[in-house]
Design a protein around this motif. Structure first.
Motif, PDB file in Angstrom:
ATOM      1  N   PRO B 199      -8.960   9.385 -25.219  1.00 11.88           N
ATOM      2  CA  PRO B 199      -7.642   8.722 -25.214  1.00 11.88           C
ATOM      3  C   PRO B 199      -6.623   9.437 -26.094  1.00 11.88           C
ATOM      4  O   PRO B 199      -5.415   9.397 -25.812  1.00 11.88           O
ATOM      5  CB  PRO B 199      -7.948   7.319 -25.763  1.00 11.88           C
ATOM      6  CG  PRO B 199      -9.410   7.119 -25.580  1.00 11.88           C
ATOM      7  CD  PRO B 199     -10.040   8.481 -25.599  1.00 11.88           C
ATOM      8  N   ALA B 200      -7.086  10.114 -27.138  1.00 10.04           N
ATOM      9  CA  ALA B 200      -6.155  10.813 -28.026  1.00 10.04           C
ATOM     10  C   ALA B 200      -5.406  11.913 -27.279  1.00 10.04           C
ATOM     11  O   ALA B 200      -4.251  12.216 -27.583  1.00 10.04           O
ATOM     12  CB  ALA B 200      -6.908  11.398 -29.223  1.00 10.04           C
ATOM     13  N   ILE B 201      -6.058  12.507 -26.320  1.00 12.37           N
ATOM     14  CA  ILE B 201      -5.383  13.534 -25.514  1.00 12.37           C
ATOM     15  C   ILE B 201      -4.255  12.894 -24.714  1.00 12.37           C
ATOM     16  O   ILE B 201      -3.154  13.447 -24.600  1.00 12.37           O
ATOM     17  CB  ILE B 201      -6.407  14.256 -24.602  1.00 12.37           C
ATOM     18  CG1 ILE B 201      -7.409  15.049 -25.458  1.00 12.37           C
ATOM     19  CG2 ILE B 201      -5.693  15.163 -23.593  1.00 12.37           C
ATOM     20  CD1 ILE B 201      -8.554  15.693 -24.676  1.00 12.37           C
ATOM     21  N   GLY B 202      -4.523  11.719 -24.184  1.00  9.99           N
ATOM     22  CA  GLY B 202      -3.477  11.002 -23.458  1.00  9.99           C
ATOM     23  C   GLY B 202      -2.313  10.645 -24.377  1.00  9.99           C
ATOM     24  O   GLY B 202      -1.146  10.788 -24.017  1.00  9.99           O
ATOM     25  N   ARG B 203      -2.658  10.197 -25.591  1.00 10.60           N
ATOM     26  CA  ARG B 203      -1.582   9.849 -26.534  1.00 10.60           C
ATOM     27  C   ARG B 203      -0.754  11.078 -26.907  1.00 10.60           C
ATOM     28  O   ARG B 203       0.434  10.967 -27.212  1.00 10.60           O
ATOM     29  CB  ARG B 203      -2.177   9.208 -27.797  1.00 10.60           C
ATOM     30  CG  ARG B 203      -2.658   7.775 -27.549  1.00 10.60           C
ATOM     31  CD  ARG B 203      -2.972   7.037 -28.854  1.00 10.60           C
ATOM     32  NE  ARG B 203      -4.052   7.644 -29.605  1.00 10.60           N
ATOM     33  CZ  ARG B 203      -5.348   7.323 -29.478  1.00 10.60           C
ATOM     34  NH1 ARG B 203      -5.736   6.367 -28.629  1.00 10.60           N
ATOM     35  NH2 ARG B 203      -6.252   7.930 -30.205  1.00 10.60           N
ATOM     36  N   ALA B 204      -1.406  12.240 -26.852  1.00  6.81           N
ATOM     37  CA  ALA B 204      -0.667  13.484 -27.127  1.00  6.81           C
ATOM     38  C   ALA B 204       0.139  13.941 -25.913  1.00  6.81           C
ATOM     39  O   ALA B 204       0.747  15.013 -25.940  1.00  6.81           O
ATOM     40  CB  ALA B 204      -1.639  14.577 -27.561  1.00  6.81           C
ATOM     41  N   GLY B 205       0.119  13.145 -24.850  1.00  7.09           N
ATOM     42  CA  GLY B 205       0.964  13.453 -23.702  1.00  7.09           C
ATOM     43  C   GLY B 205       0.331  14.368 -22.681  1.00  7.09           C
ATOM     44  O   GLY B 205       1.000  14.872 -21.775  1.00  7.09           O
ATOM     45  N   ASP B 206      -0.945  14.586 -22.797  1.00  7.45           N
ATOM     46  CA  ASP B 206      -1.593  15.506 -21.859  1.00  7.45           C
ATOM     47  C   ASP B 206      -2.649  14.765 -21.027  1.00  7.45           C
ATOM     48  O   ASP B 206      -3.049  13.649 -21.346  1.00  7.45           O
ATOM     49  CB  ASP B 206      -2.246  16.660 -22.639  1.00  7.45           C
ATOM     50  CG  ASP B 206      -2.500  17.890 -21.765  1.00  7.45           C
ATOM     51  OD1 ASP B 206      -2.091  17.895 -20.578  1.00  7.45           O
ATOM     52  OD2 ASP B 206      -3.100  18.853 -22.273  1.00  7.45           O
ATOM     53  N   ILE B 207      -3.077  15.419 -19.958  1.00 10.71           N
ATOM     54  CA  ILE B 207      -4.233  14.960 -19.210  1.00 10.71           C
ATOM     55  C   ILE B 207      -5.428  15.822 -19.622  1.00 10.71           C
ATOM     56  O   ILE B 207      -5.260  16.911 -20.180  1.00 10.71           O
ATOM     57  CB  ILE B 207      -4.004  15.065 -17.697  1.00 10.71           C
ATOM     58  CG1 ILE B 207      -3.607  16.496 -17.307  1.00 10.71           C
ATOM     59  CG2 ILE B 207      -2.929  14.073 -17.244  1.00 10.71           C
ATOM     60  CD1 ILE B 207      -3.426  16.729 -15.826  1.00 10.71           C
ATOM     61  N   ASP B 208      -6.643  15.329 -19.310  1.00 10.12           N
ATOM     62  CA  ASP B 208      -7.830  16.120 -19.641  1.00 10.12           C
ATOM     63  C   ASP B 208      -8.720  16.352 -18.424  1.00 10.12           C
ATOM     64  O   ASP B 208      -9.771  16.995 -18.518  1.00 10.12           O
ATOM     65  CB  ASP B 208      -8.627  15.467 -20.771  1.00 10.12           C
ATOM     66  CG  ASP B 208      -8.871  13.985 -20.529  1.00 10.12           C
ATOM     67  OD1 ASP B 208      -9.067  13.598 -19.353  1.00 10.12           O
ATOM     68  OD2 ASP B 208      -8.846  13.209 -21.504  1.00 10.12           O
ATOM     69  N   SER B 209      -8.309  15.829 -17.285  1.00 17.37           N
ATOM     70  CA  SER B 209      -9.078  15.940 -16.047  1.00 17.37           C
ATOM     71  C   SER B 209      -8.063  16.141 -14.927  1.00 17.37           C
ATOM     72  O   SER B 209      -7.057  15.436 -14.888  1.00 17.37           O
ATOM     73  CB  SER B 209      -9.861  14.652 -15.773  1.00 17.37           C
ATOM     74  OG  SER B 209     -10.647  14.302 -16.902  1.00 17.37           O
ATOM     75  N   ALA B 210      -8.338  17.081 -14.036  1.00 19.33           N
ATOM     76  CA  ALA B 210      -7.357  17.324 -12.978  1.00 19.33           C
ATOM     77  C   ALA B 210      -8.030  17.847 -11.732  1.00 19.33           C
ATOM     78  O   ALA B 210      -9.089  18.490 -11.791  1.00 19.33           O
ATOM     79  CB  ALA B 210      -6.309  18.334 -13.453  1.00 19.33           C
ATOM     80  N   MET B 211      -7.388  17.557 -10.614  1.00 19.42           N
ATOM     81  CA  MET B 211      -7.777  18.138  -9.340  1.00 19.42           C
ATOM     82  C   MET B 211      -6.513  18.623  -8.661  1.00 19.42           C
ATOM     83  O   MET B 211      -5.563  17.872  -8.467  1.00 19.42           O
ATOM     84  CB  MET B 211      -8.508  17.116  -8.494  1.00 19.42           C
ATOM     85  CG  MET B 211      -9.923  16.909  -9.060  1.00 19.42           C
ATOM     86  SD  MET B 211     -10.903  15.734  -8.141  1.00 19.42           S
ATOM     87  CE  MET B 211     -12.562  16.275  -8.603  1.00 19.42           C
ATOM     88  N   VAL B 212      -6.534  19.899  -8.306  1.00 23.91           N
ATOM     89  CA  VAL B 212      -5.346  20.562  -7.780  1.00 23.91           C
ATOM     90  C   VAL B 212      -5.672  21.116  -6.395  1.00 23.91           C
ATOM     91  O   VAL B 212      -6.763  21.658  -6.187  1.00 23.91           O
ATOM     92  CB  VAL B 212      -4.927  21.725  -8.708  1.00 23.91           C
ATOM     93  CG1 VAL B 212      -3.692  22.427  -8.190  1.00 23.91           C
ATOM     94  CG2 VAL B 212      -4.730  21.237 -10.138  1.00 23.91           C
ATOM     95  N   SER B 213      -4.752  20.954  -5.463  1.00 22.16           N
ATOM     96  CA  SER B 213      -4.876  21.618  -4.162  1.00 22.16           C
ATOM     97  C   SER B 213      -3.754  22.642  -4.022  1.00 22.16           C
ATOM     98  O   SER B 213      -2.614  22.381  -4.399  1.00 22.16           O
ATOM     99  CB  SER B 213      -4.750  20.615  -3.013  1.00 22.16           C
ATOM    100  OG  SER B 213      -5.749  19.634  -3.101  1.00 22.16           O
TER     101      SER B 213
END
Lengths: 330, 330, 330, 330
Positions: B199-213
């Motif tokens: 959650p701290a990553i989210g509070r820092a304004g970032d995501i930590d998991s992604a899926m890109v096409s």
């Protein structure tokens, strides 16, 4: 429809009975076991008639083929009687523990040109059969070496071991047949063994771990490694090496799932646990082939002589351990 | 012998410095870091001179090439100054977090036709390179789809995340470059992401998991999956599908040992833990290539434009998440 | 014994009919197909009665359960009629191509609390089921990401494509259901696609290659990659990532044999070619489960709502391609 | 810094010389070869001095350690002279082909308590070492069986074979040492062999294919299979079975790439071609260990007695083939 009787309704006999009962080209007429409860249970499960004695089966016109899955000491007598009653016979391995008797019985029945098949089920495993076909097709060139790994998940009951004829005649006999299936007849055998799994097996006069080397008449070499114990299931693998490469046939598992975690990656299921699970399709294919042979009047791919030769290799392995010599077979 | 200076002696800079110090065709003349202790430690370990300031390095005739491994916010300024001082530059990714500045800087230096290489080390991994070469050689026919799996063993410190430009510009940027390496330029990007690891990553304004096409200009399609956490090590895999089949490049482990037991079979080691371990040979090959380029006066395989395009894809992925749209790039 | 009728005797219907005819707890009473020859062939093969029309089946007291495997455009009408005739229904996917009709039909039948199961056979694959059970058991902690690879060995006939509802409703629908099976309901969908396999598919208005991203309500992410062509067989794989690791379920092959030679090592057979071969045990397990549900009066694991939700995801993917937007589903 | 000389600058000697020249704790002072051109080339490549004769090396105070990689017939004499000159010795295998000489030489030097290490490089392979450590840690319980697969990619030149001492003393000797490394001292050996690869090897009086069984003093059993030909590279694998399971160490490949196509799936690269490629890190670790031993004054993990015992097993295997007996070693 080929009409069958099953003699012997233990673990493997009742499996065969169920396979026959469901087979589209077979009909299970009778089942028999000296232990009547076992036969009755199989009769119930399959709808077959319960025979009170063997002669009821052998004398019946409703029976064309007999599957012998009784205890080893009864195999040869039942086989001879069934042949003399005009039946085709599929007999579980080994035919007998005494090579002299095996040869004498053959003298007695050979003029009848009987249809006799021996239950070396592994020849009907799709992977081992594909491996052999690919060798014969030339994919690895001339066959030079074979390594057979064959390890049971755990030892049988001591009472069974005592009457089994020992590791080589009971368990390795499948591997000896596989070696002959892949490489043809053998020229020499040596073996080492030990009692590493359970001291009680040693006290019963048997070994539980063995390593056997074979030299085929072709010159090709083979190694077999056996154990009566295997923590991860029924380990059944073959490697065949030739001039152009190697073919491997591996173990089989219930699922394809693997786990990747902090302690280990790509971790798969234990392999299928024992012969009933691993060789289910092979047992069905074995029956298919036997029904084919009867319907078409052709000789089974694995006959009386194959049963005899595997036993001869087992005897030679025993002699090798007793004498510390490589035993010549020609 | 190509004479080098390394600017930035953190984890990756000191690794590069050691690689240069041992390289048969390179000589490490200077090291510099704004944190003098870091530079001093690297100077000690490599025998290079400790530079007191950047201009000492850039003004030295003993330096032909500069490797920039300082913090991201300093990359572009150092790159421009080094080019203007007549040096060849190997710059760690990303060039900068601001595409406009990247483009403006290029305008400023392009007339010099500088030798600039961007540190997309994965292009120099033997397995990924072999995969690409085999695609280009036609082994799977026309390339249709690529799946890139790229998962870090664990998140970096929060302070790093805050200045990193976010997951897409810091981590996925390698995967964007890999996609371009395999498939050429891109036509469209969409992305979804989440804060699933910390959650701290989210509070820092970032995501930590992604899926890109991604849709390439060729029409080929690509999927990237990313996570800042991976229990079994640094998961780095590629699958490329084409008309004639698939090529896969898998993970790497410290040994080939597997365990077979009652709970699991064929269980392998965790995969190599992070970029230093996994890409050791790739970093060496990257340096080799850069030295080659300088010695032979040819352009690096991965240049300024590649750094710029990977950043542009990162920006587009961010925009896709913000707007819920597939972002067109042409 | 549950008495069945099969409506539709094409490739998949005749397979189901054979499975039912051999099933120990099912009895196949009737088969019907609008193409009488197809129904007659299946009747011959199974011993079932040949129904002249659907009402003969639905009006018969000998029928408790109807398996619908006719063309997609007839599914929903037959399903409603069968439910209204008091039958349990196992309906092949998709229920229909029109979500509004699917919802309207449900309104019409829901008061009857019908036993309706949708033929998402992959839920009954032993490996995918084990993967899901192990996720739910907590082996990888909280589920974060899923990657589903699903590629047909070759495209269906064009005529089929034209009436199929397109790639997402015909093929990806299985993957949408698998995503829901593993991850629960979805929050958002985006998709990219192309016509990379056969231009005729494009001219028919469909895509043949797609990459879809899903965001579950739980926050977990999913990627699906699809193609109508796969040189090495029917590619059906799943990876599930969580806090504690990854579970993979891989492809299946006819044998375990691998070849090691000068050109390649550890080369395995092509994977099982298509759904009939790959999912043979899954189709049997699907029937088992449906028979269980009828005998025990419990709801199928995969019901009308699951059929509806998978169709809704297919519609959303189509909308995403048309609009270039990530489509929200809540 | 440990100062080295290398005696013998053939294929393996020049590799060792390069490893020593680059080693952070070693310094290569001298190289020598009876063929001056070979020594000169190695001197050029490493910067070492070219010695005109052995005594120049052994008499130099600049040499603390001698690495013997000359032809086999010179090993023992050089070893003794180097020890008597007060040098630590790392000697390539085999020490000699004559066990009596090996024993006599030991009598001559043993009072000096020399630091002698024998070049059984495979003990330093990370995978084999991990396998052994995990056995010793108890991961598979009591060790019961070991299978060693060891196949060269192709036979050496005939001239080499003629002076090699034969397959068992030249090639299998590594496997005998590996068996002892894993299982301890041996109780019995039997062997079968053949001339399956090249008739010229047979005419030279040697075999090119062999299968050996070993019984350890612990009771554990071991099989070794050898060939002078292997189409897919240098096949180097170990399986160790115990009460709780199996550990396998497999082959190594240049990349992780696999190909999936119509003819085969998961097809990997050929395995690394021969000892230089496969055991590159092992040779480096071997040197590391030897340098450690010298610096710390401790005995090497693989010493004179290990070289002697491996030779004794080779002799026993030869005797087993000649006599057709299992040869006892106690």
């Amino acid at each position: 429809m080929v009409k069958f009787a099953v003699l012997g309704c233990g673990r493997i006999g009742s499996m065969h009975a169920l396979n026959l009962a469901r087979h589209p080209r077979a009909e299970l007429a009778y089942v028999y076991d000296i232990v009547e409860d076992a036969a009755a249970a199989t009769a119930d499960a399959t709808g077959a008639r319960l025979a009170g004695e063997v002669d009821e089966v052998l004398g019946s016109n409703d029976v064309e083929a007999v599957l012998i899955a009784s205890t080893t000491d009864t195999h040869l007598d039942l086989l001879v009687r069934a042949v003399e009653a005009g039946k085709a016979v599929l007999c579980e391995k080994p035919i007998d523990l005494d090579l002299a008797k095996v040869d004498a019985s053959w003298q007695r029945i050979k003029e009848r040109k009987p249809t006799v098949m021996v239950g070396f089920n592994r020849r009907f495993d799709a992977s081992f059969k594909a491996l052999r076909d690919r060798i014969h097709f030339g994919e690895i060139g001339k066959l030079e070496q074979v390594v057979i790994t064959s390890r049971d998940p755990g030892p049988p009951p001591l009472a069974y071991i005592e009457s089994s004829g020992g590791l080589f005649r009971d368990m390795t006999i499948h591997d000896f047949d596989m070696a002959r299936y892949l490489m043809g007849d053998m020229h020499a055998v040596n073996a080492v063994g030990g009692n590493l799994v359970d001291p009680a097996i040693g006290r019963a006069g048997d070994i539980d771990s063995a390593m056997v080397s074979l030299v085929a008449k072709s010159g090709a070499l083979c190694q077999i490694n056996n154990s009566r114990r295997c923590a991860y299931g029924y380990d059944q693998r073959i490697e065949a090496f030739g001039e152009k490469g190697m073919l491997q046939a591996g173990n089989q598992r219930p699922t394809t799932v693997s786990f990747w975690g902090a302690a280990a990656t790509e971790a798969r299921d234990p392999v299928l646990n024992f012969f009933i699970e691993r060789y289910t399709p092979a047992y069905l294919a074995e029956i298919d082939h036997f029904v084919d042979c009867i319907e078409k009047g052709v000789a089974p791919l694995v006959g009386y002589r194959d049963g005899r030769e595997a036993l001869r290799l087992a005897d030679a392995a025993l002699e090798s351990i007793a004498t510390g010599r490589t035993v010549r077979l020609d």
